[in-house]
Scaffold this motif. Structure first.
Motif, PDB file in Angstrom:
ATOM      1  N   LEU A  27       0.795  -1.228   0.000  1.00 23.04           N
ATOM      2  CA  LEU A  27       0.000   0.000   0.000  1.00 23.04           C
ATOM      3  C   LEU A  27       0.826   1.276   0.000  1.00 23.04           C
ATOM      4  N   GLU A  28       2.017   1.221   0.581  1.00 17.86           N
ATOM      5  CA  GLU A  28       2.848   2.431   0.642  1.00 17.86           C
ATOM      6  C   GLU A  28       3.427   2.813  -0.715  1.00 17.86           C
ATOM      7  N   ASN A  29       3.534   1.844  -1.593  1.00 16.15           N
ATOM      8  CA  ASN A  29       3.979   2.126  -2.954  1.00 16.15           C
ATOM      9  C   ASN A  29       5.410   2.638  -3.028  1.00 16.15           C
ATOM     10  N   ASN A  30       6.275   2.176  -2.119  1.00 15.10           N
ATOM     11  CA  ASN A  30       7.666   2.610  -2.209  1.00 15.10           C
ATOM     12  C   ASN A  30       8.659   1.441  -2.177  1.00 15.10           C
ATOM     13  N   ILE A  63      -1.268   4.579  -0.920  1.00 18.14           N
ATOM     14  CA  ILE A  63      -0.650   5.839  -0.527  1.00 18.14           C
ATOM     15  C   ILE A  63       0.154   6.332  -1.721  1.00 18.14           C
ATOM     16  N   LYS A  64      -0.203   7.481  -2.256  1.00 17.25           N
ATOM     17  CA  LYS A  64       0.507   8.103  -3.369  1.00 17.25           C
ATOM     18  C   LYS A  64       0.600   7.209  -4.601  1.00 17.25           C
ATOM     19  N   SER A  70      -1.724   2.726 -12.020  1.00 17.11           N
ATOM     20  CA  SER A  70      -2.734   1.664 -11.990  1.00 17.11           C
ATOM     21  C   SER A  70      -2.938   1.084 -13.386  1.00 17.11           C
ATOM     22  N   ILE A  71      -3.029   1.950 -14.366  1.00 15.30           N
ATOM     23  CA  ILE A  71      -3.203   1.503 -15.752  1.00 15.30           C
ATOM     24  C   ILE A  71      -2.023   0.630 -16.170  1.00 15.30           C
ATOM     25  N   HIS A  72      -0.814   1.074 -15.855  1.00 12.40           N
ATOM     26  CA  HIS A  72       0.391   0.306 -16.190  1.00 12.40           C
ATOM     27  C   HIS A  72       0.348  -1.080 -15.560  1.00 12.40           C
ATOM     28  N   HIS A  73       0.006  -1.151 -14.277  1.00 14.07           N
ATOM     29  CA  HIS A  73      -0.010  -2.438 -13.580  1.00 14.07           C
ATOM     30  C   HIS A  73      -1.076  -3.378 -14.149  1.00 14.07           C
TER      31      HIS A  73
END
Length: 127
Positions: A27-30, A63-64, A70-73
């Motif tokens: 979820l943190e996306n890092n 988060i961020k 999202s489209i890429h994934h």
């Protein structure tokens, strides 16, 4: 739909289990570790394809996260799903675990039992 959040939470838990990572890392996306990216990709794909959550709305679960990410994934996971047996097997395993949830967020077996009880009551009334 309030109960959709139950399904989303369960989907995240299942993705994290399959790829041995943590919910926070997804979820943190890092985090750039392969297993975390795979879990995030599967989770986003499921939100978009199976729960019909649009790209801008997917971002509220992270988060961020930009909608373009999202489209890429989704595109990348769709490609991997068609071309990599490992990803296909993982996703099928994931879907099997998610089958027990219906859109109301309750276990499907519980709903079936309630329906069977109602059918029995109806049959008693007919007699």
């Amino acid at each position: 739909m309030v109960n959709k959040n139950i399904i989303v939470d369960q989907a995240l838990k299942e993705c994290v289990k399959i790829y041995n990572t943590t919910e926070l890392k997804v979820l943190e996306n890092n985090c750039r570790k392969r297993n975390t990216i795979k879990a995030k990709r599967m989770f986003i794909y499921y939100l978009y394809r199976d729960l019909n959550i649009n790209y801008p709305s997917i971002n509220k679960y992270f988060i961020k996260l930009n909608h373009a990410t999202s489209i890429h994934h989704v595109k990348k996971f769709d490609y991997e799903l068609k071309n990599l047996n490992e990803i296909e097997n993982d996703y099928n395993k994931f879907l099997e675990k998610m089958k027990i949830f219906n859109l109301s967020g309750k276990k499907l077996e519980d709903s079936i039992k309630k329906l069977q009880g109602l059918i029995n009551e109806i049959n008693k009334i007919k007699l």
